[in-house]
Design an enzyme around this catalytic site. Sequence first.
Site, PDB file in Angstrom:
ATOM      1  N   LEU A  20     -22.177 -16.605  -4.885  1.00 56.43           N
ATOM      2  CA  LEU A  20     -22.420 -17.030  -3.513  1.00 56.43           C
ATOM      3  C   LEU A  20     -21.131 -17.366  -2.779  1.00 56.43           C
ATOM      4  O   LEU A  20     -20.953 -16.995  -1.618  1.00 56.43           O
ATOM      5  CB  LEU A  20     -23.351 -18.246  -3.498  1.00 56.43           C
ATOM      6  CG  LEU A  20     -24.840 -17.962  -3.704  1.00 56.43           C
ATOM      7  CD1 LEU A  20     -25.585 -19.259  -3.973  1.00 56.43           C
ATOM      8  CD2 LEU A  20     -25.430 -17.269  -2.486  1.00 56.43           C
ATOM      9  N   ASP A  39     -11.148 -21.650  -6.211  1.00 55.86           N
ATOM     10  CA  ASP A  39     -11.903 -21.412  -7.443  1.00 55.86           C
ATOM     11  C   ASP A  39     -11.031 -21.815  -8.618  1.00 55.86           C
ATOM     12  O   ASP A  39      -9.866 -21.424  -8.696  1.00 55.86           O
ATOM     13  CB  ASP A  39     -12.325 -19.950  -7.575  1.00 55.86           C
ATOM     14  CG  ASP A  39     -13.483 -19.787  -8.552  1.00 55.86           C
ATOM     15  OD1 ASP A  39     -14.625 -19.610  -8.091  1.00 55.86           O
ATOM     16  OD2 ASP A  39     -13.246 -19.853  -9.777  1.00 55.86           O
ATOM     17  N   ASP A  92      -8.607 -28.335  -8.923  1.00 58.00           N
ATOM     18  CA  ASP A  92      -9.884 -28.935  -9.310  1.00 58.00           C
ATOM     19  C   ASP A  92     -10.343 -29.871  -8.195  1.00 58.00           C
ATOM     20  O   ASP A  92      -9.819 -30.973  -8.040  1.00 58.00           O
ATOM     21  CB  ASP A  92      -9.712 -29.695 -10.616  1.00 58.00           C
ATOM     22  CG  ASP A  92     -11.008 -30.301 -11.128  1.00 58.00           C
ATOM     23  OD1 ASP A  92     -12.041 -30.193 -10.445  1.00 58.00           O
ATOM     24  OD2 ASP A  92     -10.977 -30.902 -12.229  1.00 58.00           O
ATOM     25  N   ILE A  93     -11.339 -29.458  -7.429  1.00 55.35           N
ATOM     26  CA  ILE A  93     -11.776 -30.224  -6.263  1.00 55.35           C
ATOM     27  C   ILE A  93     -12.645 -31.418  -6.644  1.00 55.35           C
ATOM     28  O   ILE A  93     -13.044 -32.195  -5.778  1.00 55.35           O
ATOM     29  CB  ILE A  93     -12.488 -29.330  -5.233  1.00 55.35           C
ATOM     30  CG1 ILE A  93     -13.538 -28.414  -5.876  1.00 55.35           C
ATOM     31  CG2 ILE A  93     -11.450 -28.470  -4.525  1.00 55.35           C
ATOM     32  CD1 ILE A  93     -14.854 -29.046  -6.136  1.00 55.35           C
ATOM     33  N   ASN A 119     -19.461 -25.357  -2.404  1.00 56.42           N
ATOM     34  CA  ASN A 119     -20.297 -24.423  -3.152  1.00 56.42           C
ATOM     35  C   ASN A 119     -20.086 -24.485  -4.662  1.00 56.42           C
ATOM     36  O   ASN A 119     -20.937 -24.040  -5.419  1.00 56.42           O
ATOM     37  CB  ASN A 119     -20.007 -22.993  -2.651  1.00 56.42           C
ATOM     38  CG  ASN A 119     -20.636 -21.927  -3.506  1.00 56.42           C
ATOM     39  OD1 ASN A 119     -21.835 -21.671  -3.440  1.00 56.42           O
ATOM     40  ND2 ASN A 119     -19.815 -21.277  -4.346  1.00 56.42           N
ATOM     41  N   TYR A 190     -28.633 -31.126 -13.362  1.00 49.95           N
ATOM     42  CA  TYR A 190     -28.433 -30.270 -12.182  1.00 49.95           C
ATOM     43  C   TYR A 190     -29.338 -30.702 -11.029  1.00 49.95           C
ATOM     44  O   TYR A 190     -28.906 -30.809  -9.880  1.00 49.95           O
ATOM     45  CB  TYR A 190     -28.715 -28.824 -12.584  1.00 49.95           C
ATOM     46  CG  TYR A 190     -28.568 -27.800 -11.489  1.00 49.95           C
ATOM     47  CD1 TYR A 190     -27.310 -27.393 -11.060  1.00 49.95           C
ATOM     48  CD2 TYR A 190     -29.692 -27.212 -10.916  1.00 49.95           C
ATOM     49  CE1 TYR A 190     -27.172 -26.427 -10.071  1.00 49.95           C
ATOM     50  CE2 TYR A 190     -29.562 -26.250  -9.932  1.00 49.95           C
ATOM     51  CZ  TYR A 190     -28.310 -25.859  -9.511  1.00 49.95           C
ATOM     52  OH  TYR A 190     -28.176 -24.908  -8.525  1.00 49.95           O
ATOM     53  N   LYS A 194     -28.078 -32.074  -7.417  1.00 44.88           N
ATOM     54  CA  LYS A 194     -28.428 -31.356  -6.194  1.00 44.88           C
ATOM     55  C   LYS A 194     -29.236 -32.227  -5.236  1.00 44.88           C
ATOM     56  O   LYS A 194     -29.132 -32.086  -4.012  1.00 44.88           O
ATOM     57  CB  LYS A 194     -29.187 -30.071  -6.533  1.00 44.88           C
ATOM     58  CG  LYS A 194     -28.321 -28.988  -7.173  1.00 44.88           C
ATOM     59  CD  LYS A 194     -27.143 -28.622  -6.295  1.00 44.88           C
ATOM     60  CE  LYS A 194     -26.430 -27.368  -6.776  1.00 44.88           C
ATOM     61  NZ  LYS A 194     -25.232 -27.050  -5.962  1.00 44.88           N
ATOM     62  N   THR A 224     -26.720 -14.925  -9.283  1.00 44.96           N
ATOM     63  CA  THR A 224     -25.361 -15.333  -9.620  1.00 44.96           C
ATOM     64  C   THR A 224     -25.297 -15.513 -11.131  1.00 44.96           C
ATOM     65  O   THR A 224     -26.304 -15.357 -11.841  1.00 44.96           O
ATOM     66  CB  THR A 224     -24.972 -16.660  -8.939  1.00 44.96           C
ATOM     67  OG1 THR A 224     -25.733 -17.729  -9.541  1.00 44.96           O
ATOM     68  CG2 THR A 224     -25.257 -16.621  -7.442  1.00 44.96           C
TER      69      THR A 224
END
Length: 322
Positions: A20, A39, A92-93, A119, A190, A194, A224
Amino acid sequence: MTSGLAEGRVVVVTGAGRGLGRAHALAFAAEGAKVVVNDLGVGLDGGTAGATGGATDGATDEGAAGRGSSPAEQVVAEIRAAGGEAIAHGGDIATSAGAESLIAAAVDTFGRIDTLVNNAGFLRDRMLVNLDEDDWDAVMRVHLKGHFLPLKHAAAWWRAEAKTGREVVARVVNTSSGAGLLGSVGQGNYSAAKAGILGLTLVAAAEMGRYGVSVNAIAPAARTRMTEHTFADMMATPEEGGFDAMAPENVSPLVVWLGSDASEGVTGRVFEVEAGRITIMDGWRPGPTVDRGARWTPSEAGDATLKLLALSQPPLPAYGAR
């Protein structure tokens, strides 16, 4: 056919090396945006083994991209080959330093940041009784903290701009999931992350609107690395010539619109998007209620609750529930 909807905007997309994120980065570039492609190049579970080099999730390793380059560099090469402007960021965000450097990369290279698309993510699926603390922490870190930190640093830059008197027309698109809306069996970590992203979206929209920032979230369904095996039948590619409903590129048009100045006034909203379908999710709203104006006994509270439940709509089942 493109319309230049994002012409001149500076757009940051996290987790943009594959799937995505890659589709979003390419779609923004096609509409005239300058893109920062973030990334870390990790594997599906967040590990580094086999994470870089070669083609993955549709990223080309031919021509300008170059075999052995990182996923982010491959996407940048694709954008540049098509005449666009882009840079890669491999930090690394989910660390403050990495998130700060991401925003700085956009500002230092292109002079500003207009749109942030959060994302990045990965999976470590387990049933709750088998879910290790490390797997919980890792997924919460990359999804929830990995949304919070880039948003925090971008928001600080936008607020500073607004306080100088410069006009801010900024957009944030966060990435939640149907798992965050309904839950998903085997994905407690997860789903919780989310769902947390939805709460963060609502707070950020309320806090940042005064500075010219709109914040929305999508709950996408697409093919994905995270879905192609788990939901193999649903994610299968169609016969040649058929509409590829689960292609990640189907999600990106809404993301580009939400990330453009054309979406003025749209904030604090959640959209499910897959194939050719867009759905506005209404979220929690008050349902049937009763107020006796005094304290209940436990039995009275139970009787009243059963009556309210009989008047209410039953919840939708979690994904994977039987």
